[in-house]
Write a protein that holds these residues in place. Structure first.
Motif, short mmCIF file in Angstrom:
data_model
loop_
_atom_site.label_atom_id
_atom_site.label_comp_id
_atom_site.label_asym_id
_atom_site.label_seq_id
_atom_site.Cartn_x
_atom_site.Cartn_y
_atom_site.Cartn_z
N ILE A 49 2.42 3.45 -5.79
CA ILE A 49 1.06 3.94 -5.59
C ILE A 49 0.06 3.28 -6.53
O ILE A 49 -1.09 3.01 -6.15
CB ILE A 49 1.02 5.48 -5.77
CG1 ILE A 49 1.92 6.14 -4.72
CG2 ILE A 49 -0.39 6.01 -5.66
CD1 ILE A 49 2.05 7.64 -4.90
N VAL A 50 0.50 2.97 -7.76
CA VAL A 50 -0.44 2.50 -8.78
C VAL A 50 -0.18 1.04 -9.16
O VAL A 50 -1.05 0.18 -9.00
CB VAL A 50 -0.36 3.40 -10.03
CG1 VAL A 50 -1.31 2.90 -11.11
CG2 VAL A 50 -0.70 4.84 -9.66
N LEU A 51 1.01 0.73 -9.65
CA LEU A 51 1.24 -0.58 -10.28
C LEU A 51 1.18 -1.73 -9.28
O LEU A 51 0.57 -2.77 -9.58
CB LEU A 51 2.59 -0.57 -10.99
CG LEU A 51 2.70 0.36 -12.20
CD1 LEU A 51 4.09 0.31 -12.80
CD2 LEU A 51 1.66 0.00 -13.24
N ASP A 52 1.80 -1.58 -8.11
CA ASP A 52 1.77 -2.67 -7.15
C ASP A 52 0.35 -2.97 -6.67
O ASP A 52 -0.02 -4.12 -6.46
CB ASP A 52 2.66 -2.34 -5.95
CG ASP A 52 4.14 -2.42 -6.29
OD1 ASP A 52 4.47 -2.97 -7.37
OD2 ASP A 52 4.98 -1.95 -5.50
N ARG A 53 -0.45 -1.93 -6.53
CA ARG A 53 -1.84 -2.14 -6.12
C ARG A 53 -2.66 -2.75 -7.25
O ARG A 53 -3.55 -3.57 -7.00
CB ARG A 53 -2.45 -0.82 -5.66
CG ARG A 53 -1.82 -0.29 -4.37
CD ARG A 53 -2.54 0.95 -3.90
NE ARG A 53 -3.95 0.67 -3.67
CZ ARG A 53 -4.85 1.62 -3.41
NH1 ARG A 53 -4.48 2.89 -3.36
NH2 ARG A 53 -6.11 1.30 -3.23
N ILE A 54 -2.37 -2.36 -8.48
CA ILE A 54 -3.05 -2.99 -9.62
C ILE A 54 -2.67 -4.46 -9.71
O ILE A 54 -3.53 -5.33 -9.95
CB ILE A 54 -2.70 -2.24 -10.91
CG1 ILE A 54 -3.34 -0.85 -10.93
CG2 ILE A 54 -3.16 -3.03 -12.13
CD1 ILE A 54 -2.99 -0.03 -12.15
N LEU A 55 -1.39 -4.76 -9.51
CA LEU A 55 -0.95 -6.15 -9.58
C LEU A 55 -1.60 -6.99 -8.48
O LEU A 55 -2.02 -8.13 -8.73
CB LEU A 55 0.57 -6.20 -9.45
CG LEU A 55 1.21 -7.59 -9.52
CD1 LEU A 55 0.92 -8.25 -10.86
CD2 LEU A 55 2.72 -7.50 -9.28
N ALA A 56 -1.71 -6.43 -7.27
CA ALA A 56 -2.37 -7.16 -6.19
C ALA A 56 -3.84 -7.42 -6.51
O ALA A 56 -4.35 -8.52 -6.27
CB ALA A 56 -2.23 -6.39 -4.88
N ILE B 156 0.60 -15.18 -2.74
CA ILE B 156 0.87 -14.21 -3.81
C ILE B 156 1.64 -13.00 -3.28
O ILE B 156 2.50 -12.45 -3.96
CB ILE B 156 -0.45 -13.79 -4.47
CG1 ILE B 156 -1.09 -14.99 -5.16
CG2 ILE B 156 -0.23 -12.65 -5.45
CD1 ILE B 156 -2.44 -14.68 -5.77
N ALA B 157 1.35 -12.59 -2.04
CA ALA B 157 2.01 -11.41 -1.49
C ALA B 157 3.51 -11.60 -1.34
O ALA B 157 4.26 -10.62 -1.23
CB ALA B 157 1.39 -11.06 -0.14
N GLU B 158 3.99 -12.85 -1.33
CA GLU B 158 5.40 -13.12 -1.15
C GLU B 158 6.14 -13.29 -2.48
O GLU B 158 7.33 -13.58 -2.48
CB GLU B 158 5.59 -14.37 -0.30
CG GLU B 158 5.01 -14.24 1.11
CD GLU B 158 5.18 -15.50 1.92
OE1 GLU B 158 5.76 -16.48 1.37
OE2 GLU B 158 4.73 -15.55 3.07
N ALA C 189 -7.17 -13.19 -10.53
CA ALA C 189 -6.60 -14.30 -11.29
C ALA C 189 -6.70 -15.63 -10.56
O ALA C 189 -6.84 -16.69 -11.19
CB ALA C 189 -5.14 -14.00 -11.63
N VAL C 190 -6.64 -15.62 -9.22
CA VAL C 190 -6.72 -16.87 -8.47
C VAL C 190 -8.10 -17.52 -8.59
O VAL C 190 -8.25 -18.71 -8.32
CB VAL C 190 -6.38 -16.64 -6.99
CG1 VAL C 190 -4.95 -16.19 -6.82
CG2 VAL C 190 -7.33 -15.62 -6.36
N LEU C 191 -9.08 -16.74 -9.00
CA LEU C 191 -10.43 -17.28 -9.15
C LEU C 191 -10.64 -17.94 -10.50
O LEU C 191 -11.69 -18.56 -10.73
CB LEU C 191 -11.46 -16.15 -8.96
CG LEU C 191 -11.40 -15.38 -7.63
CD1 LEU C 191 -12.44 -14.27 -7.61
CD2 LEU C 191 -11.59 -16.32 -6.45
#
Length: 487
Positions: free
Chosen positions: A367-374, A394-396, A380-382
């Motif tokens: 609920i929290v960490l995976d969405r924060i990482l995304a 990145i999703a893979e 970060a890509v910017l």
């Protein structure tokens, strides 16, 4: 002839009276479904409301305020909430990427850990988990904070439950629950967040912002299908906290009354008997270490603590045990006291508690960490040069989270068991290090550096040996049934 024809035509038609009588006698019933004079008051508040109707804004407000009051004023409630958050979050989760490029993994992990430390991710996660226990739910909004001292300026703004509400919510809006708007599939698409806290002293707060669901993290425990808002985890224990405090105060008052030199004067004489006149309810001041004479016909008796103060410790234990049960927490952790525990019972109780912690950590990851990482990846890509190139979408990227491990009560036994598992190939180094919340690759690299340095310095390297069970271990096993000393 007519009688024969009538019997032939209606031979298969059942007797309606017999069928009804059989149905009446075969009707089943449940004792718990019966209402009598004995259980009528107990089940008076049982209802058939839906999850969202039962957790109405007013109900959630009352439960929230009472839970906060107990946590703020009850030492046990405060300790339970703090301990649960510390055990679940600990020093914070650590990211491990599992792509085939080991150097890229370390580069990204290092950048994310620096960002997590800059925004105080571990502390905010502990606050989120504490708020879930006492408030029932908590919210975090993903924002851009220019004060974050990293290239990625993503941050989390924590919001209390009462600030997520819709002041102008229409009663017939089927796709909206107080503060949340859903689509046709039941997915949240929008959150309404008040610009000012309703308890901040403002007389009337109605201005709110409509925030997309992609930018809001909503952490709460879903107890019923269709539930959209949460209630405090300690809701079943709220009456018990009040009961515990009242009994403690009553026991203290009784002990104080017995310690003080207080009493009453009384007479056995009948009404209008031969006794000296005494003003009713007139206090008599007594000096310490003095003898006192009573008026003629009157006697004096000291007040005693008649309630069973000897069961006070047992009462507290049972109530605390019941309080901690709704959180899957053993008594010795809730009370901070293992005096009555032995080695075996302590480990057995902790198994259920640690399993509950792992389930809670898994929920936080999803609920929290995976969405924060995304969201962190999107920022970060910017930034030029922050992420390595050539890793694909990145999703893979496979990844996992490490949490703090739990120390074993007997390190020697755990080391022997670990060596046995590794020797029998029933575990891996990755699993064993994960039990301690460590990255196995990082630990092996560190160990290789240590061995190389020890070789350069000419230091002897002790070879690991697995010790067989000794007489001392046998004594420990026998002592597992002996209660642990309070010291």
């Amino acid at each position: 002839m007519l009688n024969w024809l009538r019997r032939t035509l209606f031979a298969s038609k059942p007797d309606v009276r017999l069928t009804r009588r059989a149905t009446r006698f075969l009707r089943g019933k449940y004792d718990s479904a019966l209402t009598s004079d004995n259980n009528r008051r107990h089940w008076a508040n049982a209802d058939g409301l839906s999850a969202n109707a039962a957790n109405s804004p007013e109900v959630r407000r009352i439960l929230r305020n009472r839970a906060r009051y107990e946590v703020a004023n009850n030492s046990y409630a405060r300790g339970i909430v703090l301990t649960l958050a510390n055990d679940i979050v600990g020093t914070g989760p650590r990211l491990q990427l599992l792509t085939e490029d080991a150097e890229a993994n370390r580069q990204i992990e290092r950048a994310f850990n620096q960002w997590a430390k800059a925004v105080g991710l571990a502390e905010k996660l502990r606050t989120l988990r504490m708020a879930q226990t006492q408030d029932g739910e908590t919210f975090a909004i993903l924002i851009s904070n220019p004060r974050v001292e990293t290239d990625v300026q993503l941050d989390l703004r924590l919001v209390e439950a009462e600030q997520v509400t819709t002041p102008d919510l229409r009663w017939n809006d089927a796709r909206a629950i107080d503060g949340i708007v859903f689509d046709a599939a039941g997915n949240p698409i929008e959150y309404h967040v008040l610009r000012e806290h309703p308890g901040g002293g403002h007389s009337f707060v109605k201005d709110y912002d409509r925030i997309p669901a992609d930018a809001v993290l909503h952490l709460f425990r879903v107890d019923r299908p269709g539930q959209s808002r949460g209630i405090p985890d300690i809701t079943p224990a709220l009456p018990l906290f009040a009961m515990l405090r009242d009994y403690s105060l009553a026991t203290l008052d009784a002990a104080k009354a017995a310690a003080y030199y207080a009493g009453i004067i009384y007479t056995d004489a009948p009404p209008h008997g031969e006794t000296e006149a005494v003003e009713p309810l007139d206090p008599i001041e007594l000096d310490r270490n003095t003898l006192l004479t009573m008026p003629g016909g009157w006697k004096m008796a000291q007040l005693h603590a008649e309630q069973p103060t000897g069961t006070y410790a047992e009462f507290k234990r049972e109530v605390l045990n019941e309080i901690a049960r709704c959180l899957n927490m053993p008594f010795n952790i809730a009370a901070g006291n293992s005096a009555s525990y032995n080695y075996a019972s302590g480990r057995l109780d902790h198994q259920t508690y640690f399993k509950s912690i792992r389930i809670d950590q898994s929920r936080i990851e999803t609920i929290v960490l995976d969405r924060i990482l995304a969201a962190w990846f999107d920022e970060a890509v910017l930034v030029d040069g922050l992420l390595p190139s050539g890793l694909g979408p990145i999703a893979e990227w496979p990844h996992q989270w490490f949490w703090d491990g739990h120390e074993h009560v007997d390190p020697q036994k755990e080391a022997n068991a670990q060596a046995t598992r590794l020797a029998s190939h029933t575990t891996t180094l990755a699993d064993e290090y994960a039990r301690k919340g460590q990255d196995w690759e990082a630990q092996l690299r560190q160990r290789a550096k240590e061995l190389q340095l020890m070789s350069e310095l000419g230091l002897a390297v002790a070879s690991p040996t697995s010790s067989a069970p000794t007489e001392d271990d046998a004594d420990v096993d026998q002592d597992e049934e002996t209660p642990v000393s309070a010291e």
